[in-house]
Scaffold this active site. Structure first.
Site, PDB file in Angstrom:
ATOM      1  N   LYS A 177      -3.760   4.169   3.659  1.00  0.00           N
ATOM      2  CA  LYS A 177      -2.534   4.327   4.442  1.00  0.00           C
ATOM      3  C   LYS A 177      -1.323   4.199   3.522  1.00  0.00           C
ATOM      4  O   LYS A 177      -0.967   3.119   3.081  1.00  0.00           O
ATOM      5  CB  LYS A 177      -2.429   3.290   5.562  1.00  0.00           C
ATOM      6  N   GLU A 252      -1.658  -8.147  -3.015  1.00  0.00           N
ATOM      7  CA  GLU A 252      -0.704  -8.066  -4.139  1.00  0.00           C
ATOM      8  C   GLU A 252       0.676  -8.089  -3.515  1.00  0.00           C
ATOM      9  O   GLU A 252       1.124  -7.093  -2.944  1.00  0.00           O
ATOM     10  CB  GLU A 252      -0.922  -6.758  -4.924  1.00  0.00           C
ATOM     11  N   CYS A 286       7.871  -5.005  -8.066  1.00  0.00           N
ATOM     12  CA  CYS A 286       7.400  -6.340  -7.665  1.00  0.00           C
ATOM     13  C   CYS A 286       7.607  -7.359  -8.778  1.00  0.00           C
ATOM     14  O   CYS A 286       7.891  -8.524  -8.514  1.00  0.00           O
ATOM     15  CB  CYS A 286       5.944  -6.278  -7.250  1.00  0.00           C
ATOM     16  N   GLU A 381      13.073 -12.584  -2.592  1.00  0.00           N
ATOM     17  CA  GLU A 381      12.957 -11.295  -3.266  1.00  0.00           C
ATOM     18  C   GLU A 381      13.970 -10.329  -2.646  1.00  0.00           C
ATOM     19  O   GLU A 381      13.951 -10.089  -1.442  1.00  0.00           O
ATOM     20  CB  GLU A 381      11.537 -10.756  -3.060  1.00  0.00           C
TER      21      GLU A 381
END
Ligand code: NAD
Length: 477
Positions: A177, A252, A286, A381
């Site tokens: 996906k 992750e 990331c 973040e």
């Protein structure tokens, strides 16, 4: 959508629009999968797992197939790069010379593995061994089964390749996906997988939103493993949806990676490295070097150097010649970044450079100082081109600050001192530590998050492990 070798619309006919983030114009209408489509794709993957075409394919043939996929991607490199840039926004230079080649390398690396997946023979000392008989025990490594691969939008093709290549090497079948913002390179790759000769149903692609297609995939009882890359918030939800039925789960997740610049660092490379680490791809990375701790002796120089680097980057449409920095992926993401900076301004943060929005989706590379440890700018973040720079005097103190985060994805240290480099690398709580570089990633380098940055590892032999089960066979001879 690609299901069992057929390109299909959604079962209810619905679609969503994928847009060029630089202009806001529509690129394509994409089939919008819901639970019935996901169910069909999972059934196809389950069927393919049991099919002789896939199950009986010899390891060397599986390796050759992976290599052929890499060759086809190389042949279509320009198309893939342009599509990635058009859909995601990043500069064509990044797509053409960085990300698509990196995705290709994933397939080349894992093409070598199917022939090297080994079990053990095990000497036993079992008291139940009948007299005069022997016990022969060994392990087989078998594919974990049907994999639900869910990927984010920041580097769509690499993230896809990081899951598909090891899963195929292990002999799994997959329902992929892609992220709703960036489905196009996955669809293109699906065509190449077919051209390479992958049997029908081995890779299925369901395009759609996270809360319906993604969730349906995570909750599907016939999905044996979920391989997820994305935010920590969604990762935690997957622990509920996939984890409660004990599906294998690798996560992750997000990061807020620190970079420590020691007084003996090669300063021009450190400034270039951490600037690229936070500004490349608009900071939508990331492992971005989001928190920079510069020794007080070099602090002013680091701020000035990063500000100059940021100001020197040419912003524009990713496909335009000379563009260093494209737009952020969406208006929503740009609203989020701008919101963080506005909040910081109201809290007394100093905006050294950048801090300016232009249009819906462009945001200038930003350097901030005077950010305190408890501010959201320091803790959360942002996923934008926003560097927070802080001075330090003492090594123990700065390692403590660097580790003061719920995240533990990556970190970098800049020093010409070998001992300090090793010592700090050992002390930092992160899945990857770079010394005198940042964001150096490759398929042979295990990558994973400590703390709230994830579970498990991708890349290297560790990445393959995620897709294998161990079966012990015990035989009396
Ligand atoms: P996200 O978590 O919002 O979405 C990621 C994927 O999950 C998308 O495909 C989305 O559709 C799907 N999803 C959303 N809700 C879901 C649900 N309830 N069930 C199942 N699937 C669902 O993340 P994003 O905004 O697309 O990506 C940015 C995040 O990804 C950042 O936090 C970044 O740090 C992280 N990331 C991590 C790595 C890594 O290797 N650790 C790499 C790249 C990005």
């Amino acid at each position: 959508m690609l299901i069992d070798g057929d390109w299909l619309p959604a079962s209810d006919g619905s679609t969503f629009t994928t847009i060029d983030p630089a202009t806001g114009t529509a690129i394509a209408e994409v089939a919008r999968a819901t639970a019935p489509d996901v169910d069909k794709a999972v059934r196809a993957a389950k069927g393919a797992l049991r099919s002789s075409a896939w199950r009986e394919m010899r390891p060397a043939e599986r390796g050759a197939l992976l290599w052929r996929i890499a060759d086809l991607m190389t042949e279509h490199l320009d198309d893939l790069a342009q599509l990635e840039t058009l859909d995601q926004g990043k500069s064509l230079r990044t797509s053409r010379f960085g990300e698509v080649p990196a995705a290709i390398n994933q397939f080349r690396y894992y093409a070598g593995w199917p022939t090297k997946i080994l079990g053990d023979t095990i000497p036993t000392s079992l008291s139940r061994t009948p007299p005069g008989k022997e016990v022969f025990a060994y392990t087989r490594r078998e594919p974990v089964g049907v994999v639900g691969a869910i990927v984010p939008w920041n580097s769509p093709l690499i993230m896809t390749a990081m899951k598909l290549a090891p899963a195929l090497a292990a002999g799994c079948t997959i329902v992929l996906k892609p992220a709703e913002n960036t489905p196009l390179t996955a669809i293109y790759l699906g065509q190449l997988l077919q051209e390479a000769g992958l049997p029908d149903g081995v890779v299925n692609i369901v395009t759609g939103y996270g809360h319906d297609a993604g969730q349906a995939l995570a909750e599907h009882p016939d999905v044996d493993k979920i391989a997820f890359t994305g935010s920590t918030a969604v990762g935690k939800r997957l622990v509920q949806s996939a984890g409660t039925r004990l599906a294998r789960l690798t996560l992750e997740l997000g990061g807020k990676s620190p970079s420590i610049i020691m007084p003996d660092a090669d300063l021009p490379s450190a400034i270039e490295g951490v600037s690229r680490g936070i500004f490349d791809n608009g900071g939508q990375v990331c492992v971005a070097s989001a928190r920079i701790y510069a020794h007080r002796d070099v602090y002013e120089e680091v701020i000035a150097g990063m500000a100059a680097t940021g100001e020197g980057l040419a912003m524009g449409h990713g496909l335009a010649a000379g563009t260093d920095l494209g737009p952020l992926v969406s208006k929503a993401q740009t609203d989020r970044v701008a919101g963080f900076i506005d909040e910081g301004r109201s809290e007394g943060v100093r905006v050294v450079s950048g801090g300016t929005r232009s249009g819906d989706t462009f945001y200038t590379p930003t350097v901030l100082t005077d950010v305190t440890p408890e501010m959201r700018l320091m803790r959360e973040e942002i996923f934008g081109p926003v560097a927070v720079v802080t001075p330090f005097d003492d090594l123990d103190e700065v390692v403590g600050w660097a580790n003061d985060s719920p995240y533990g994805l990556a970190a970098s240290v800049w020093t010409e001192g070998l001992s300090n480099g090793h010592r700090i690398a050992a002390q930092l709580e992160a899945g990857t530590v770079w010394v005198n570089c940042h964001s150096f990633l490759g398929p042979e380098l295990p990558k994973g998050g400590h703390k709230e940055s994830g579970w498990g590892y991708e890349n290297g032999p560790q990445g393959l492990e995620n897709y294998l089960e161990t079966k012990t066979v015990v035989m009396v001879l």
